[in-house]
Design a protein around this motif. Structure first.
Motif, PDB file in Angstrom:
ATOM      1  N   LEU A  80      69.805 -61.872   1.582  1.00 47.10           N
ATOM      2  CA  LEU A  80      71.050 -60.762   1.487  1.00 47.10           C
ATOM      3  C   LEU A  80      70.544 -59.729   1.164  1.00 47.10           C
ATOM      4  O   LEU A  80      71.216 -58.596   1.623  1.00 47.10           O
ATOM      5  CB  LEU A  80      71.883 -61.566   0.301  1.00 47.10           C
ATOM      6  N   VAL A  81      69.307 -59.550   0.103  1.00 49.88           N
ATOM      7  CA  VAL A  81      68.821 -58.138  -0.478  1.00 49.88           C
ATOM      8  C   VAL A  81      68.203 -57.522   0.927  1.00 49.88           C
ATOM      9  O   VAL A  81      68.566 -56.407   1.236  1.00 49.88           O
ATOM     10  CB  VAL A  81      67.918 -58.188  -1.390  1.00 49.88           C
ATOM     11  N   LEU A  82      67.501 -58.349   1.794  1.00 48.43           N
ATOM     12  CA  LEU A  82      66.931 -57.510   3.020  1.00 48.43           C
ATOM     13  C   LEU A  82      67.966 -57.197   4.003  1.00 48.43           C
ATOM     14  O   LEU A  82      68.187 -56.192   4.598  1.00 48.43           O
ATOM     15  CB  LEU A  82      66.050 -58.558   3.784  1.00 48.43           C
ATOM     16  N   ILE A  83      69.064 -57.708   3.971  1.00 46.30           N
ATOM     17  CA  ILE A  83      70.105 -57.788   5.031  1.00 46.30           C
ATOM     18  C   ILE A  83      70.868 -56.522   4.709  1.00 46.30           C
ATOM     19  O   ILE A  83      71.274 -55.628   5.399  1.00 46.30           O
ATOM     20  CB  ILE A  83      71.236 -58.755   5.480  1.00 46.30           C
ATOM     21  N   ILE A  84      71.257 -56.263   3.190  1.00 41.04           N
ATOM     22  CA  ILE A  84      71.910 -55.269   2.703  1.00 41.04           C
ATOM     23  C   ILE A  84      70.918 -53.852   2.822  1.00 41.04           C
ATOM     24  O   ILE A  84      71.433 -52.910   3.346  1.00 41.04           O
ATOM     25  CB  ILE A  84      72.413 -55.246   1.203  1.00 41.04           C
ATOM     26  N   LEU A 198      64.917 -55.531   9.448  1.00 38.22           N
ATOM     27  CA  LEU A 198      65.290 -55.851   8.278  1.00 38.22           C
ATOM     28  C   LEU A 198      66.287 -57.165   8.057  1.00 38.22           C
ATOM     29  O   LEU A 198      66.436 -57.919   7.406  1.00 38.22           O
ATOM     30  CB  LEU A 198      65.624 -54.622   7.399  1.00 38.22           C
ATOM     31  N   ILE A 199      67.301 -56.750   9.028  1.00 34.79           N
ATOM     32  CA  ILE A 199      68.444 -57.591   9.164  1.00 34.79           C
ATOM     33  C   ILE A 199      68.022 -59.120   9.577  1.00 34.79           C
ATOM     34  O   ILE A 199      68.279 -60.138   9.299  1.00 34.79           O
ATOM     35  CB  ILE A 199      69.522 -57.164   9.938  1.00 34.79           C
ATOM     36  N   LEU A 200      67.270 -58.861  10.680  1.00 34.52           N
ATOM     37  CA  LEU A 200      66.557 -60.321  11.157  1.00 34.52           C
ATOM     38  C   LEU A 200      65.754 -61.000  10.324  1.00 34.52           C
ATOM     39  O   LEU A 200      65.877 -62.047   9.954  1.00 34.52           O
ATOM     40  CB  LEU A 200      65.832 -59.887  12.507  1.00 34.52           C
ATOM     41  N   PHE A 201      65.163 -60.213   9.494  1.00 34.20           N
ATOM     42  CA  PHE A 201      64.257 -60.946   8.655  1.00 34.20           C
ATOM     43  C   PHE A 201      64.931 -61.655   7.516  1.00 34.20           C
ATOM     44  O   PHE A 201      64.662 -62.571   6.942  1.00 34.20           O
ATOM     45  CB  PHE A 201      63.175 -59.908   7.967  1.00 34.20           C
ATOM     46  N   GLY A 202      66.122 -60.735   7.210  1.00 33.37           N
ATOM     47  CA  GLY A 202      67.103 -61.459   5.988  1.00 33.37           C
ATOM     48  C   GLY A 202      67.566 -62.765   6.505  1.00 33.37           C
ATOM     49  O   GLY A 202      67.616 -63.613   5.738  1.00 33.37           O
ATOM     50  N   VAL A 203      67.984 -62.644   7.803  1.00 28.79           N
ATOM     51  CA  VAL A 203      68.928 -64.071   8.445  1.00 28.79           C
ATOM     52  C   VAL A 203      67.653 -65.115   8.225  1.00 28.79           C
ATOM     53  O   VAL A 203      67.870 -66.186   8.297  1.00 28.79           O
ATOM     54  CB  VAL A 203      69.150 -63.525   9.706  1.00 28.79           C
ATOM     55  N   ILE A 204      66.354 -64.746   8.686  1.00 32.86           N
ATOM     56  CA  ILE A 204      65.294 -65.910   8.905  1.00 32.86           C
ATOM     57  C   ILE A 204      65.339 -66.415   7.479  1.00 32.86           C
ATOM     58  O   ILE A 204      65.101 -67.599   7.399  1.00 32.86           O
ATOM     59  CB  ILE A 204      64.114 -65.076   9.418  1.00 32.86           C
ATOM     60  N   LEU A 205      65.117 -65.306   6.620  1.00 33.76           N
ATOM     61  CA  LEU A 205      64.998 -65.751   5.061  1.00 33.76           C
ATOM     62  C   LEU A 205      66.103 -66.921   4.638  1.00 33.76           C
ATOM     63  O   LEU A 205      65.644 -67.754   4.063  1.00 33.76           O
ATOM     64  CB  LEU A 205      64.781 -64.703   4.205  1.00 33.76           C
ATOM     65  N   MET A 206      67.291 -66.327   4.807  1.00 31.13           N
ATOM     66  CA  MET A 206      68.446 -67.385   4.519  1.00 31.13           C
ATOM     67  C   MET A 206      68.326 -68.612   5.236  1.00 31.13           C
ATOM     68  O   MET A 206      68.384 -69.741   4.565  1.00 31.13           O
ATOM     69  CB  MET A 206      69.760 -66.695   5.092  1.00 31.13           C
ATOM     70  N   LEU A 207      67.835 -68.568   6.799  1.00 30.01           N
ATOM     71  CA  LEU A 207      67.779 -69.981   7.276  1.00 30.01           C
ATOM     72  C   LEU A 207      66.627 -70.913   6.500  1.00 30.01           C
ATOM     73  O   LEU A 207      66.677 -72.036   6.680  1.00 30.01           O
ATOM     74  CB  LEU A 207      67.543 -69.792   8.830  1.00 30.01           C
ATOM     75  N   LYS A 208      65.624 -69.941   6.134  1.00 33.12           N
ATOM     76  CA  LYS A 208      64.493 -70.938   5.641  1.00 33.12           C
ATOM     77  C   LYS A 208      64.852 -71.910   4.431  1.00 33.12           C
ATOM     78  O   LYS A 208      64.265 -72.701   4.027  1.00 33.12           O
ATOM     79  CB  LYS A 208      63.397 -70.029   5.034  1.00 33.12           C
ATOM     80  N   GLY A 209      65.901 -71.255   3.687  1.00 36.27           N
ATOM     81  CA  GLY A 209      66.366 -72.186   2.604  1.00 36.27           C
ATOM     82  C   GLY A 209      67.188 -73.321   2.988  1.00 36.27           C
ATOM     83  O   GLY A 209      67.459 -74.286   2.037  1.00 36.27           O
ATOM     84  N   PHE A 210      67.456 -73.499   4.085  1.00 35.11           N
ATOM     85  CA  PHE A 210      68.161 -74.639   4.635  1.00 35.11           C
ATOM     86  C   PHE A 210      67.541 -75.326   5.746  1.00 35.11           C
ATOM     87  O   PHE A 210      67.972 -76.671   5.910  1.00 35.11           O
ATOM     88  CB  PHE A 210      69.442 -74.430   5.042  1.00 35.11           C
ATOM     89  N   ILE A 211      66.325 -75.053   6.144  1.00 33.56           N
ATOM     90  CA  ILE A 211      65.619 -75.664   7.131  1.00 33.56           C
ATOM     91  C   ILE A 211      64.407 -76.019   6.446  1.00 33.56           C
ATOM     92  O   ILE A 211      63.722 -75.195   5.899  1.00 33.56           O
ATOM     93  CB  ILE A 211      65.264 -74.654   8.492  1.00 33.56           C
ATOM     94  N   PRO A 212      63.679 -77.356   6.749  1.00 30.59           N
ATOM     95  CA  PRO A 212      62.532 -77.777   6.136  1.00 30.59           C
ATOM     96  C   PRO A 212      61.409 -76.833   6.676  1.00 30.59           C
ATOM     97  O   PRO A 212      61.332 -76.374   7.844  1.00 30.59           O
ATOM     98  CB  PRO A 212      62.495 -79.223   6.693  1.00 30.59           C
ATOM     99  N   ASN A 213      60.580 -76.529   5.587  1.00 31.60           N
ATOM    100  CA  ASN A 213      59.361 -75.503   5.811  1.00 31.60           C
ATOM    101  C   ASN A 213      58.408 -76.376   6.879  1.00 31.60           C
ATOM    102  O   ASN A 213      57.917 -75.369   7.656  1.00 31.60           O
ATOM    103  CB  ASN A 213      58.508 -75.829   4.537  1.00 31.60           C
TER     104      ASN A 213
END
Length: 221
Positions: A80-84, A198-213
């Motif tokens: 969220l920080v990166l997306i903002i 930056l927005i794309l990196f933020g979205v990927i980071l959010m997904l990382k919290g819900f997708i197994p490493n």
């Protein structure tokens, strides 16, 4: 830190060096008017300002980072920080003229004084709160992925700063060409691209919290 982390850190440093703002133009301006040594002195101050922000972001968010390490869903916060920050960059309407005017608020004397240039670089960068937001987002992303290992985090950000410094050195050496090429249209496009990344990196980071490493690592590698 493996080779992927090294490349990732170096690229972050490279992209951070091309964030368009007063520091960008002041560095080029100083190189053209005062020479490479003066610009390097100014840039060392800028980099020290970034290191200060990294330390503030790391120690200021350490308790949150520890939670993220144990609860991957809290990667959502870093994303969220990166997306903002990306949205702010994308919709920023500051023109080249305005950025130059902001850069000129800190004057460089005719006779280059390297110590003064150093401090001016530091404070011109330090007063930019947006830079702190950017480093905060990166720290929140990086800390948990490196399992909060202080040594790994140190070398990661040392590599980021190395990439940043080498890119700035290239900007100093190519100052005249960059100044001529940084038209309002180019600046507009660079800001849009940086904002989207930056927005794309933020979205990927959010997904990382819900997708197994394991799945993410298999996609990356």
């Amino acid at each position: 830190m493996d080779i992927y982390d090294f490349k990732n850190a170096f690229l972050i440093g490279f992209f951070m060096a091309f964030m368009i703002g007063p520091v960008f133009f002041k560095l080029i301006q100083t190189s053209i008017l005062k020479g490479a040594r003066a610009a390097i002195s100014f840039d060392i101050g800028v980099i020290l300002g970034d290191i200060t922000f990294i330390l503030i972001a790391y120690f200021g968010s350490r308790s949150m980072l520890e939670k993220i390490k144990d609860d991957p869903r809290l990667f959502f916060i870093g994303g969220l920080v990166l997306i903002i920050y990306g949205l702010i960059t994308y919709f920023d309407r500051q023109s080249k003229k305005e950025a130059l005017e902001n850069a000129k608020t800190i004057e460089v004397p005719i006779k280059s004084n390297y110590i003064k240039l150093f401090f001016k670089g530091y404070f011109l960068n330090f007063i930019n709160v947006g830079v702190l937001a950017g480093w905060l987002g990166i720290v929140v992303v990086v800390g948990p992925t490196l399992y909060m290992n202080p040594t790994s985090i140190f070398w990661y950000f040392a590599t980021v700063i190395l990439g940043y410094a080498l890119t700035d050195l290239g900007k100093i050496l190519l100052a005249k060409q960059l100044k001529n090429r940084m038209t309002p249209l180019v600046i507009y496009r660079v800001k849009k691209i940086m904002g989207i990344l930056l927005i794309l990196f933020g979205v990927i980071l959010m997904l990382k919290g819900f997708i197994p490493n394991e799945k993410i690592d298999s996609l990356i590698h």
